[in-house]
Design a protein around this motif. Structure first.
Motif, PDB file in Angstrom:
ATOM      1  N   LEU A 118       0.918  -1.023   0.007  1.00 55.30           N
ATOM      2  CA  LEU A 118       0.067  -0.058  -0.065  1.00 55.30           C
ATOM      3  C   LEU A 118       0.845   1.251   0.132  1.00 55.30           C
ATOM      4  O   LEU A 118       2.169   1.278   0.339  1.00 55.30           O
ATOM      5  CB  LEU A 118      -0.859   0.052   1.179  1.00 55.30           C
ATOM      6  CG  LEU A 118      -1.910  -1.162   1.426  1.00 55.30           C
ATOM      7  CD1 LEU A 118      -2.669  -0.890   2.572  1.00 55.30           C
ATOM      8  CD2 LEU A 118      -2.667  -1.486   0.016  1.00 55.30           C
ATOM      9  N   GLU A 119       0.193   2.428  -0.266  1.00 54.18           N
ATOM     10  CA  GLU A 119       1.011   3.706  -0.149  1.00 54.18           C
ATOM     11  C   GLU A 119       1.212   4.034   1.288  1.00 54.18           C
ATOM     12  O   GLU A 119       0.824   5.162   1.545  1.00 54.18           O
ATOM     13  CB  GLU A 119       0.144   4.982  -0.908  1.00 54.18           C
ATOM     14  CG  GLU A 119       0.180   4.478  -2.522  1.00 54.18           C
ATOM     15  CD  GLU A 119      -0.823   5.721  -3.099  1.00 54.18           C
ATOM     16  OE1 GLU A 119      -1.254   6.401  -2.263  1.00 54.18           O
ATOM     17  OE2 GLU A 119      -0.634   5.552  -4.261  1.00 54.18           O
TER      18      GLU A 119
ATOM     19  N   PRO B 267       0.832  15.203  -5.307  1.00 57.17           N
ATOM     20  CA  PRO B 267       0.110  15.545  -4.557  1.00 57.17           C
ATOM     21  C   PRO B 267       0.994  16.470  -3.552  1.00 57.17           C
ATOM     22  O   PRO B 267       1.997  16.722  -3.468  1.00 57.17           O
ATOM     23  CB  PRO B 267      -0.106  14.367  -3.445  1.00 57.17           C
ATOM     24  CG  PRO B 267       0.866  13.416  -4.034  1.00 57.17           C
ATOM     25  CD  PRO B 267       1.190  13.606  -5.132  1.00 57.17           C
ATOM     26  N   ASN B 268       0.137  17.657  -2.963  1.00 58.19           N
ATOM     27  CA  ASN B 268       0.651  18.543  -2.310  1.00 58.19           C
ATOM     28  C   ASN B 268       1.291  18.062  -1.080  1.00 58.19           C
ATOM     29  O   ASN B 268       0.500  17.890  -0.066  1.00 58.19           O
ATOM     30  CB  ASN B 268      -0.168  19.866  -2.129  1.00 58.19           C
ATOM     31  CG  ASN B 268       0.722  21.142  -2.026  1.00 58.19           C
ATOM     32  OD1 ASN B 268       1.932  21.202  -2.154  1.00 58.19           O
ATOM     33  ND2 ASN B 268       0.067  22.416  -2.309  1.00 58.19           N
ATOM     34  N   GLN B 269       2.393  18.166  -0.562  1.00 65.39           N
ATOM     35  CA  GLN B 269       3.109  17.410   0.495  1.00 65.39           C
ATOM     36  C   GLN B 269       2.970  18.405   1.597  1.00 65.39           C
ATOM     37  O   GLN B 269       3.957  19.225   1.788  1.00 65.39           O
ATOM     38  CB  GLN B 269       4.769  17.116   0.089  1.00 65.39           C
ATOM     39  CG  GLN B 269       5.406  16.260   1.098  1.00 65.39           C
ATOM     40  CD  GLN B 269       6.790  15.918   0.507  1.00 65.39           C
ATOM     41  OE1 GLN B 269       7.216  16.785  -0.228  1.00 65.39           O
ATOM     42  NE2 GLN B 269       7.726  15.118   1.280  1.00 65.39           N
ATOM     43  N   THR B 270       2.188  18.128   2.511  1.00 65.52           N
ATOM     44  CA  THR B 270       2.163  19.041   3.485  1.00 65.52           C
ATOM     45  C   THR B 270       2.566  18.622   5.085  1.00 65.52           C
ATOM     46  O   THR B 270       2.767  19.382   5.838  1.00 65.52           O
ATOM     47  CB  THR B 270       0.560  19.555   3.894  1.00 65.52           C
ATOM     48  OG1 THR B 270      -0.201  18.053   3.910  1.00 65.52           O
ATOM     49  CG2 THR B 270       0.025  20.313   2.482  1.00 65.52           C
ATOM     50  N   GLY B 271       2.657  17.311   5.246  1.00 62.64           N
ATOM     51  CA  GLY B 271       3.091  16.827   6.464  1.00 62.64           C
ATOM     52  C   GLY B 271       3.877  15.407   6.445  1.00 62.64           C
ATOM     53  O   GLY B 271       3.686  14.872   5.546  1.00 62.64           O
ATOM     54  N   PRO B 272       4.427  15.243   7.576  1.00 60.39           N
ATOM     55  CA  PRO B 272       5.038  13.751   7.564  1.00 60.39           C
ATOM     56  C   PRO B 272       3.939  12.515   7.151  1.00 60.39           C
ATOM     57  O   PRO B 272       4.450  11.612   6.503  1.00 60.39           O
ATOM     58  CB  PRO B 272       5.555  13.441   9.036  1.00 60.39           C
ATOM     59  CG  PRO B 272       5.480  14.934   9.799  1.00 60.39           C
ATOM     60  CD  PRO B 272       4.480  15.681   8.788  1.00 60.39           C
ATOM     61  N   GLY B 273       2.675  12.812   7.698  1.00 60.84           N
ATOM     62  CA  GLY B 273       1.856  11.600   7.222  1.00 60.84           C
ATOM     63  C   GLY B 273       1.686  11.675   5.861  1.00 60.84           C
ATOM     64  O   GLY B 273       0.999  10.400   5.298  1.00 60.84           O
ATOM     65  N   GLN B 274       2.121  12.799   4.931  1.00 62.04           N
ATOM     66  CA  GLN B 274       1.707  12.606   3.695  1.00 62.04           C
ATOM     67  C   GLN B 274       2.848  11.966   2.589  1.00 62.04           C
ATOM     68  O   GLN B 274       2.820  11.955   1.591  1.00 62.04           O
ATOM     69  CB  GLN B 274       1.499  14.135   3.360  1.00 62.04           C
ATOM     70  CG  GLN B 274       0.340  14.869   3.795  1.00 62.04           C
ATOM     71  CD  GLN B 274      -1.003  14.117   3.416  1.00 62.04           C
ATOM     72  OE1 GLN B 274      -1.217  13.903   2.223  1.00 62.04           O
ATOM     73  NE2 GLN B 274      -1.825  13.929   4.508  1.00 62.04           N
ATOM     74  N   ARG B 275       3.903  11.938   3.371  1.00 58.93           N
ATOM     75  CA  ARG B 275       5.338  11.543   2.616  1.00 58.93           C
ATOM     76  C   ARG B 275       5.352  10.524   2.012  1.00 58.93           C
ATOM     77  O   ARG B 275       5.624  10.231   0.742  1.00 58.93           O
ATOM     78  CB  ARG B 275       6.487  11.787   3.487  1.00 58.93           C
ATOM     79  CG  ARG B 275       6.788  13.202   4.167  1.00 58.93           C
ATOM     80  CD  ARG B 275       8.000  13.363   4.528  1.00 58.93           C
ATOM     81  NE  ARG B 275       8.417  14.824   4.874  1.00 58.93           N
ATOM     82  CZ  ARG B 275       8.475  14.936   6.120  1.00 58.93           C
ATOM     83  NH1 ARG B 275       8.530  14.405   7.226  1.00 58.93           N
ATOM     84  NH2 ARG B 275       8.564  16.454   6.450  1.00 58.93           N
ATOM     85  N   ALA B 276       4.425   9.305   2.608  1.00 61.92           N
ATOM     86  CA  ALA B 276       4.455   7.858   1.889  1.00 61.92           C
ATOM     87  C   ALA B 276       3.821   8.265   0.538  1.00 61.92           C
ATOM     88  O   ALA B 276       4.187   7.564  -0.296  1.00 61.92           O
ATOM     89  CB  ALA B 276       4.074   6.939   2.870  1.00 61.92           C
ATOM     90  N   ARG B 277       2.578   8.770   0.735  1.00 61.42           N
ATOM     91  CA  ARG B 277       1.798   8.947  -0.620  1.00 61.42           C
ATOM     92  C   ARG B 277       2.542   9.846  -1.602  1.00 61.42           C
ATOM     93  O   ARG B 277       2.432   9.399  -2.742  1.00 61.42           O
ATOM     94  CB  ARG B 277       0.490   9.787   0.010  1.00 61.42           C
ATOM     95  CG  ARG B 277      -0.519   9.898  -1.152  1.00 61.42           C
ATOM     96  CD  ARG B 277      -1.953   9.846  -0.723  1.00 61.42           C
ATOM     97  NE  ARG B 277      -2.281   8.503   0.089  1.00 61.42           N
ATOM     98  CZ  ARG B 277      -2.813   8.158   1.148  1.00 61.42           C
ATOM     99  NH1 ARG B 277      -2.941   9.084   2.170  1.00 61.42           N
ATOM    100  NH2 ARG B 277      -2.806   6.868   1.685  1.00 61.42           N
ATOM    101  N   PHE B 278       3.139  10.741  -1.156  1.00 59.91           N
ATOM    102  CA  PHE B 278       4.145  11.708  -1.979  1.00 59.91           C
ATOM    103  C   PHE B 278       4.971  10.679  -2.744  1.00 59.91           C
ATOM    104  O   PHE B 278       5.332  10.527  -3.994  1.00 59.91           O
ATOM    105  CB  PHE B 278       4.736  12.796  -1.293  1.00 59.91           C
ATOM    106  CG  PHE B 278       5.586  13.687  -2.344  1.00 59.91           C
ATOM    107  CD1 PHE B 278       4.638  14.690  -2.978  1.00 59.91           C
ATOM    108  CD2 PHE B 278       6.789  13.522  -2.416  1.00 59.91           C
ATOM    109  CE1 PHE B 278       5.301  15.556  -3.949  1.00 59.91           C
ATOM    110  CE2 PHE B 278       7.571  14.361  -3.390  1.00 59.91           C
ATOM    111  CZ  PHE B 278       6.638  15.320  -3.973  1.00 59.91           C
ATOM    112  N   GLN B 279       5.919   9.864  -2.122  1.00 57.00           N
ATOM    113  CA  GLN B 279       6.893   9.146  -2.719  1.00 57.00           C
ATOM    114  C   GLN B 279       6.061   8.036  -3.367  1.00 57.00           C
ATOM    115  O   GLN B 279       6.802   7.741  -4.417  1.00 57.00           O
ATOM    116  CB  GLN B 279       7.371   8.262  -1.262  1.00 57.00           C
ATOM    117  CG  GLN B 279       9.002   8.553  -1.207  1.00 57.00           C
ATOM    118  CD  GLN B 279       9.566   7.830  -0.164  1.00 57.00           C
ATOM    119  OE1 GLN B 279       9.147   7.969   1.018  1.00 57.00           O
ATOM    120  NE2 GLN B 279      10.222   6.655  -0.368  1.00 57.00           N
ATOM    121  N   ALA B 280       5.164   7.458  -2.923  1.00 51.55           N
ATOM    122  CA  ALA B 280       4.394   6.518  -4.167  1.00 51.55           C
ATOM    123  C   ALA B 280       4.119   7.192  -5.387  1.00 51.55           C
ATOM    124  O   ALA B 280       4.346   6.605  -6.632  1.00 51.55           O
ATOM    125  CB  ALA B 280       3.345   5.895  -3.228  1.00 51.55           C
TER     126      ALA B 280
END
Ligand SMILES: [Zn+2]
Length: 440
Positions: free
Chosen positions: A70-71, A314-327
């Motif tokens: 998963l992302e 995606p707009n990378q706004t916080g640490p929780g978003q980083r995995a999604r951004f990386q994917a």
């Protein structure tokens, strides 16, 4: 340098953030190869245990779950890639404040939190028993961890983050124990009925430490053999807990405050108090608690946002978003990735930013804690899917990098074994031994 080391971060991210360039495979010297080989052997031999990973119940039990890639920072394929052997799933329930919910500290508020906790306990039970029983198994003791690992399976444990869902019912401590909890943190962000949180440094105090009910909970945790976790607690709560507890205490995910001055971390006095109990701090790879970075200038923020938009990221706004951004980054066609990389280099030249914490910053915290309180009182955690964000260990697939950096700094196999879980398992055994004494 092995391919896996670089896989999760495209080359440009590495070049952007790591000041000292890591030699690329083509130029890898034989000394470097030998070091990687030695690190790999150690990594495969010791039990690598991470004491804090967050999750959403749907990611364990849904149609798309952690048996797939998963992302998310953590999932089983990432765990296997990174050679991570064991983890504590965090039974986390956020803190409700009276300002948000007037009934936060009444039975209605406690009931809502309790139901959320049960959902998480059930999800871990279902995941390990029904969804992936061939791959991962639930451990309740340190001996279980070693037994399951010896079979070649991954090991799941459970730790409760926040005592809030206990309500005012002491019998729930036993219920959580029976459901599999083996650590419990008294607080999260915001004070609760058990103790003051570190957030009191900003908001003021409720109890000036641990509440009368919180003291009963600490005694009950000791009696049952659940590790008392002081991550997120205030300094005074932490110090009182250290004095109250009859067994070693842990900080399941915290860092030394001397290197990153935020209330969430632990100062030297706290670390020494923790050591005195025989406990362990599991230094966590949460970027903004490892290094405080200066915010981006308006110019840089705007340029980065435009670049992301242009490449549909995606707009990378916080640490929780980083995995999604990386994917999303990994999914870009190579040609687009190259163009995006070029753009970032231009932006970096025109308006440089303060880079987030990297692996070296993270291991600096481990070094610091070891120098202050000794190798027997330090461990490792990621806070994946609740934080993370350290360049070089930003998902479970990159776990080997931590061992590699430890070997690079001269740590021996015996020391690395302690850091990667040996110390935590020793504390877990000691906590369970104290419980047997208290129950006599
Ligand atoms: Zn936390």
């Amino acid at each position: 340098m092995s391919l896996r080391v670089f896989l999760a971060f495209p080359a440009f991210v590495i070049s952007m953030y790591i000041a000292e360039p890591i030699p690329l495979s083509a130029q890898t010297s034989s000394a470097e190869e030998a070091l990687i080989k030695r690190a790999r052997a150690i990594h495969e031999k010791v039990i690598n245990l991470d004491t804090h990973i967050d999750f959403a119940p749907a990611d364990l039990t849904g149609e798309r779950n952690y048996t797939q890639r998963l992302e998310t920072q953590f999932n089983l394929p990432n765990m296997i890639d990174g050679g991570l052997d064991a983890l504590f799933f965090s039974i986390y329930v956020g803190q409700t404040r009276e300002a948000q919910n007037p009934d936060a500290f009444t039975s209605a508020g406690y009931e809502r939190a309790y139901k959320l906790a049960l959902e998480k306990f059930d999800a871990v039970q279902r995941f390990t028993r029904e969804i992936a029983p061939d791959k991962i198994e639930l451990a309740l003791t340190a001996a279980d961890v070693r037994r399951i690992h010896a079979k070649g399976k991954k090991v799941a444990l459970m730790g409760v983050e926040n005592g809030y869902p206990l309500g005012e019912d002491l019998s729930r401590v036993k219920e959580f124990y029976d459901r599999g909890a083996r650590y419990l943190s008294l607080t999260h962000n915001g004070h609760n009925q058990l103790a003051d949180s570190h957030t009191g440094e900003r908001d003021g105090w409720k109890w000036n430490g641990v509440s009368p009910f919180g003291k009963q909970v600490v005694a009950e945790l000791n009696r049952l053999g659940i590790m008392v976790d002081v991550s997120h607690a205030s300094k005074e709560s932490m110090r009182q807990t250290a004095a109250l507890s009859k067994a070693p205490i842990i900080a399941s995910h915290s860092a030394p405050r001397a290197l990153c001055d935020v209330s969430r971390n632990m100062d030297d006095e706290q670390l020494l108090a923790l050591k005195k109990t025989g406990g362990v701090i599991q230094v966590f790879a949460y970027s903004s608690f490892i290094k405080t970075t200066k915010p981006d200038t308006a110019e840089r923020s705007a340029a980065l946002a435009t670049a992301r938009k242009e490449f549909n990221l995606p707009n990378q706004t916080g640490p929780g978003q980083r995995a999604r951004f990386q994917a999303a980054l990994k999914a870009l066609p190579a040609e687009h990735l190259a163009q995006y990389e070029k753009k970032l280099i231009e932006i970096d030249k025109e308006s440089p930013g303060d880079p987030p914490a990297n692996l070296k910053d993270f291991v600096d915290h481990i070094d610091y804690a070891i120098k202050l309180i000794g190798i027997d009182h330090v461990g490792i955690s990621s806070d994946f899917d609740g934080g993370g964000g350290v360049i070089g260990w930003n998902d479970a697939g990159e776990t080997f990098n931590v061992t590699l950096e430890l070997v690079r700094r001269g740590y021996s196999e015996e020391q690395i074994e302690k850091l990667w879980g040996g110390n935590l398992l020793r504390v877990m055994e000691e906590v369970q031994r104290v419980a047997r004494e208290l129950q006599k």
